[in-house]
Design an enzyme around this catalytic site. Structure first.
Site, short mmCIF file in Angstrom:
data_model
loop_
_atom_site.label_atom_id
_atom_site.label_comp_id
_atom_site.label_asym_id
_atom_site.label_seq_id
_atom_site.Cartn_x
_atom_site.Cartn_y
_atom_site.Cartn_z
N GLU A 178 0.79 -1.22 0.00
CA GLU A 178 0.00 0.00 0.00
C GLU A 178 0.83 1.28 0.00
O GLU A 178 0.43 2.28 -0.59
CB GLU A 178 -0.95 0.02 1.22
CG GLU A 178 -2.08 -0.99 1.14
CD GLU A 178 -3.10 -0.66 0.07
OE1 GLU A 178 -3.42 0.53 -0.10
OE2 GLU A 178 -3.57 -1.59 -0.61
N SER A 192 -42.33 -35.72 27.42
CA SER A 192 -42.23 -36.37 28.73
C SER A 192 -41.10 -35.84 29.59
O SER A 192 -41.01 -36.20 30.76
CB SER A 192 -42.05 -37.89 28.53
OG SER A 192 -43.25 -38.45 28.03
#
Length: 775
Positions: free
Chosen positions: A154, A420
């Site tokens: 960069e 259950s």
């Protein structure tokens, strides 16, 4: 003069002795000049004609050379003039656009959005949340490859320019002009930081001028390392990740402290086009860009050829399209709860959770293993798990099969019928009313009002104890118990233990028809495990600022008692029978006492297993998000298998410890009555008083008639009863045994048939059969 006057012809001037010139150019010799040389005036000889001719021929060439030089000189002159005017114009623009900016004395770096760092019990990071998605790291704390890779690709002259790089700008102009389109930018890292901190992304001359001014200010205000650190901690890396820490965890599931060279190259490559080059979107493009970054690093001398070869094998092939890992379900849960504890987050904070990361990984792996092995053939696509200790602290939580695919937390936010697995609350209410694990009920066809509950296997066992009925998950006995207890009493007890969802006060609640979350169901079971104390589920232990100031600390260290020790020990022993010889045999853990309960809803839409050891209470759910039935999946199947795999891994290396009450039911040698064995801490046994002999007709009549339930339930008829030996209530004789119903052939509510082989009464099927028939 007289002679000239006499002639009428005009005499033209002439130059004798000199040939005419081709260009008819007028010229004078030395003799013709007014001021000549002395020799000429004295009558000296004239220069030779050839020399004069050479002088005449030289004059045009000198004039031509002077013209070219003059042209070039003019070009240079006007270029200088134009450059000066351009400089004046640029200076004017800078002054104009600069005047539109606030005073430099008021410029300040904007505060970075606060980050929420969420950690496990060992201090390791589970996730980061907030606008950035990651905490800020100094250059010293991040991998050294990251700043090197970013500088190489960069801004290779970052440490030498003054905020603006004229050489880089010139190179970019030439490159773009040669290519015919924009291929390279001329902005420095300082300019990019200025843009990210202060300016909008629009491309205008004003914004570019302001960017340059701000870059110059940053260079004067901060060191190069500070500027680079600010840039790396704020720049966008795609996928909602701002800063290297967020990006590293997003794409590689690790901290930026630990990324290798190849991963650093991928991160640096993202800066050109974060969305397009994201490894989560296009792994091939991301890796190709990473190769360019590596080449730039080699050119700058940051790495060697051998390191380049190694890095090429390190670059990740792909990344998930979203955050991955079960820990992100925890992070989302934390963010949901945080505002209620500390309000708005205005600064960086650290949230210490109760999560054990090793257990979290084992929990996720257990669900994935079972789903991949059997889920496809049994049409089970999703699962969830919660594991809680005796204080209510959540040690592991998995909200679904894959967070990257679905972020919905099924363990906390989904409400399903528990089937259950709700029965322990019914049995506990019965024990609190005076029944014991040895009380006897008749397992036979039964009808309560218009409801005819059936056992899962549609088989009946006759007279059974409550302990046996719970172990085998007999629906008929649970239905009788809920009418013995009264639905309201069952609901009160369930809420007392930790169920927070609204429960419907009807008979079918015995089979878990009211919806609850896996979280609250599991936390309620923890009261059985810890000896009767409420275990409020919580995941946040402490919240502090980055400087260490405590903003919140939980207070769940003094829970209220919600069950007596006797009842807790009895229920532990009864639910231990579920695993030892009941419906939960698949959940047995070698060497450990374990207790629990299975749960299956109608057509196997939901299957659950909730159980515990002396260390952890864990609940597991399997099903489908759309409610599609699975292929005969019960709570004792996939959920019990996943529960066992997780619990075995969680207890590896630990010394086995018994359940509260030691998981045994014995008779009191003094009274001969059944009781639960003393707790391991040495507490004295408590004898359970057995209620006087009663009948099922009387039980149901007591619920249906009189009191606060008089208007809710119809009055039951009075029936002839028969006595039967054994502990607890005894069901009445069936109509086939000669009893009178008092209804002239109409089967009354609560009528119970005799044994399956002698009963002629068939259960009447109604739409209530569409309710859950728990296993």
């Amino acid at each position: 003069m007289a002679g000239r006057g006499k002639s009428g012809d005009r005499i033209e001037p002439s130059f004798s002795g000199r040939p005419a010139r081709e260009d008819d150019e007028f010229s004078l010799d030395a003799d013709d000049r007014v001021i000549g040389s002395r020799s000429a005036r004295r009558g000296g000889s004239k220069p030779p004609p050839q020399r004069a001719a050479r002088q005449r021929r030289r004059e045009p060439r000198e004039r031509e050379g002077g013209g070219l030089f003059g042209f070039l000189r003019g070009v240079v002159y006007w270029c200088v003039v134009l450059f000066i005017w351009a400089g004046i114009g640029v200076a004017g623009l800078v002054l104009y656009y600069g005047s539109r900016m606030p005073s430099a004395s008021t410029w300040a770096i904007p505060e970075r959005p606060p980050n929420v760092k969420i950690t496990a019990v060992d201090g390791s990071v589970i996730a980061n949340r907030g606008a950035t998605g990651g905490e800020a790291l100094s250059l010293e704390n991040m991998s050294p490859y990251i700043p090197e890779a970013v500088i190489a690709i960069e801004d290779r002259r970052f440490y030498s320019h003054f905020g603006v790089d004229p050489l880089g700008l010139g190179r970019a102009i030439v490159t773009n002009f040669t290519a015919g389109h924009m291929v390279q930018g001329g902005s420095t890292l300082t300019q990019q930081l200025a843009k990210n901190l202060f300016l909008s992304p629009e491309r205008t001359l004003e914004r570019k001028v302001q960017e340059v001014l701000l870059a110059l200010w940053l260079e004067q205000k901060y060191t190069k390392d500070q500027i680079l650190a600010m840039y790396l901690n704020r720049v966008f890396f795609g996928s909602n990740a701002y800063g290297v820490e967020a990006a590293s965890r997003r794409y590689f599931n690790k901290s930026a402290r630990d990324v290798n060279l190849g991963e650093a190259a991928v991160l640096a490559g993202l800066l050109k086009a974060p969305s397009r080059l994201s490894p989560a979107r296009d792994a091939e493009a991301a890796n190709a860009r990473a190769q360019l970054v590596l080449a730039a690093m080699r050119e700058q001398g940051f790495i060697t050829d051998s390191e380049v070869k190694t890095a090429m094998s390190q670059t990740p092939a792909s990344a998930k399209s979203y955050w991955s890992g079960a820990g992100h379900y925890v992070a989302d849960m934390v963010m949901d709860e945080l505002p209620g504890l500390i309000g708005d987050v205005k600064e960086d904070i650290i949230v210490d959770t109760t999560i054990d990361k090793s257990l979290e990984k084992k929990a996720e792996q257990s669900l994935v293993d079972v789903l991949e092995k059997e889920g496809g053939k049994l049409d089970a696509s999703q699962a969830a798990l919660v594991s809680i200790d005796g204080t209510g602290a959540i040690r592991a939580l998995v909200g679904g099969r894959d967070y990257a695919t679905s972020q919905f937390n099924r363990a906390v936010k989904a409400k399903r019928q528990p089937g259950s697995s709700f029965k322990p609350f019914v049995y506990t209410a019965a024990l609190e009313k005076g029944l014991t694990p040895f009380s006897v009920f008749n397992d036979a066809p039964i009808r309560i009002g218009d409801w005819t509950p059936e056992n899962y296997e549609k088989k009946y066992n006759g007279e059974v104890t409550l302990a046996t009925a719970l172990a085998k998950s007999l629906n008929t006995v649970a239905a009788q118990l809920v009418m013995y207890d009264g639905p309201d009493q069952v609901i009160k007890l369930a809420h007392r233990l930790g169920i927070e969802s609204e429960l419907q006060p009807n008979a079918s609640i015995a089979l878990g028809t009211s919806e609850v979350s896996l979280m609250e169901l599991t936390a309620s079971y923890a009261a059985f495990m810890n000896g009767g104390y409420k275990a409020t589920p919580h995941v946040i232990r402490r919240v502090t600022t980055a400087e260490g100031k405590v903003l919140y600390e939980n207070t769940y260290d003094s829970p209220p008692r919600v069950l007596s020790e006797q009842i807790a020990a009895q229920m532990d022993a009864m639910m231990m029978g579920v695993i030892e010889n009941g419906t939960g045999k698949s959940a047995k853990i070698p060497g450990w006492q374990a207790a629990g309960k299975t749960g299956t809803t109608q057509n196997s839409r939901d299957a659950l297993f909730v159980g515990f050891t002396s260390n952890l209470t864990t609940g597991v759910w399997f099903g489908n998000d759309d409610g599609k039935p699975m292929k005969k999946v019960t709570g004792g199947g996939l959920p019990a298998k996943a529960w066992k795999e997780f619990m075995v891994a969680a207890h590896k290396g630990l010394s086995p410890a018994p359940l509260f009450g030691n998981g045994q039911l014995i008779d009191d040698p003094n009274s001969g009555q059944p009781m639960a064995q003393a707790a391991p801490d040495g507490g004295q046994p408590v004898t359970a008083e057995v209620p006087p002999q009663t009948t099922i007709g009387g039980i149901i009549s007591g619920v249906f008639g009189g009191g606060e339930n008089a208007e809710r339930y119809p009055q039951a008829p009075v029936r002839q009863q028969r006595a039967s030996p054994g502990n607890g209530p005894v069901p009445p004789a069936d109509l086939a045994d000669g009893g009178s119903s008092g209804y002239d052939g109409i089967v009354p509510p609560g009528d119970v048939g005799g044994s399956q082989t002698t009963s002629s009464v068939q259960p009447r099927r109604t739409t209530l059969l569409d309710l859950i028939m728990g296993q």
